[in-house]
Scaffold this active site. Structure first.
Site, PDB file in Angstrom:
ATOM      1  N   ASP A 209       0.816  -1.224   0.000  1.00 44.74           N
ATOM      2  CA  ASP A 209       0.000   0.000   0.000  1.00 44.74           C
ATOM      3  C   ASP A 209       0.846   1.269   0.000  1.00 44.74           C
ATOM      4  OD1 ASP A 209      -2.506   1.364   0.089  1.00 44.74           O
ATOM      5  OD2 ASP A 209      -2.268   1.677   2.242  1.00 44.74           O
ATOM      6  N   SER A 233      -6.924   5.530  -0.123  1.00 38.53           N
ATOM      7  CA  SER A 233      -7.260   4.215  -0.666  1.00 38.53           C
ATOM      8  C   SER A 233      -8.729   3.910  -0.424  1.00 38.53           C
ATOM      9  CB  SER A 233      -6.399   3.134  -0.005  1.00 38.53           C
ATOM     10  OG  SER A 233      -5.026   3.382  -0.193  1.00 38.53           O
ATOM     11  N   GLN A 283      -5.559  -1.759  -6.713  1.00 33.92           N
ATOM     12  CA  GLN A 283      -6.117  -0.811  -5.758  1.00 33.92           C
ATOM     13  C   GLN A 283      -6.804   0.322  -6.500  1.00 33.92           C
ATOM     14  OE1 GLN A 283      -3.616   2.076  -3.274  1.00 33.92           O
ATOM     15  NE2 GLN A 283      -4.198   0.569  -1.728  1.00 33.92           N
TER      16      GLN A 283
END
Length: 292
Positions: A209, A233, A283
């Site tokens: 991430d 996110s 993502q």
């Protein structure tokens, strides 16, 4: 100015964060590092949610995929409670739903699937060719020396992951980043991890991430912060293809196939130094322009 916690000391702190406290058979609690951040880092809560799920599964079953949604910003000053629901335990697969809560509200939830080791068809696309090795590209400290205004931010955060961009990081000033359709970053946990495969999967989840949404900005030569873009996110998916060690170098090869309606999609493939494809990530993030 106090230097950032780094190397094995930072990795040991990361391991403490991932070492959740067990309340009962399906409930765990965890903390966040006190760095002054206004919200919990998404990779942290995802890694912790995977720890919680994994502790309810037979250790002989290895996580092969996870799919999570970031629902609310996490409060780094408060413990996070993780509740794990057993969806299924079959002959080959176990499925868990791991929900993270603070102040009585869900901040993140994840579905994770675990599989017994099996043999089968085996192939993957080759790793990118002609990529400089991690020793040949600048470290984050090198970039901070070039942009001293970032030193306080760098020093405030433990550096458990060694991140080395082949291009420019997403936080350089507006105008200092080249537009590139492909973003490549070398990464590794900057210390020794235990041999437990679950710990390596959780550490890779944490690291996955750190830079993925940068690929959306890289496509446009955009940057994070004033004069650029702010974001968060929205969801995160990760597939684990082969055995690996997160404390050894891997290339995070990322790109953005689409962006629109204040959202950007990024996908990434992770390769070991010897070219094995170990994991894939996708993502989507919320991305909004901000003034200078």
């Amino acid at each position: 100015m106090t230097p950032p916690l780094q190397g094995q000391a930072a990795v040991d702190q990361l391991l403490e964060i991932l070492d959740l406290r067990q309340v009962d058979a399906a409930t765990f609690t965890g903390d966040s590092p006190q760095t002054g951040a206004q919200r919990v880092f998404g990779g942290q809560v995802a890694g912790q949610a995977l720890v919680a799920a994994g502790r309810t599964v037979d250790p002989a079953r290895i996580v092969h995929s996870l799919h999570g949604y970031f629902v609310r910003p996490g409060d780094p000053t408060e413990p996070i409670t993780f509740h794990v629901e057993t969806i299924r335990d079959g002959r080959s697969f176990s499925v868990r739903r791991s929900t993270a809560k603070q102040h009585g509200k869900t901040i993140f939830f994840m579905s994770a699937s675990f599989q017994v080791l099996e043999e089968g068809l085996d192939h993957h696309e080759p790793a990118p060719a002609g990529v400089p090795g991690p020793e040949e590209v600048p470290t984050m400290r090198d970039w901070v020396e070039k942009y001293p205004s970032r030193r306080s931010v760098f020093n405030a955060s433990p550096q458990a992951v060694d991140v080395r961009y082949l291009g420019q990081p997403g936080w350089v000033p507006p105008g200092d980043r080249d537009a590139q359709a492909q973003q490549r970053v070398w990464m590794r946990i900057d210390g020794k991890l235990p041999d437990d495969p679950l710990i390596h999967a959780c550490a890779l989840t944490y690291a996955s991430d750190l830079s993925l949404l940068d690929a959306v900005l890289s496509y446009h030569g955009e940057v994070w912060g004033p004069g650029g873009v702010v974001g968060a996110s929205l969801d995160h998916a990760l597939w684990f293809h082969r055995t690996f060690r997160a404390d050894e170098w891997f290339l995070y090869d990322s790109a953005s196939p689409s962006a629109g309606r204040a959202r950007g999609l990024a996908s990434g493939r992770m390769f070991t130094r010897d070219g094995r494809h170990i994991a894939s990530a996708v993502q989507e993030g919320l991305l909004r322009r901000v003034g200078a």
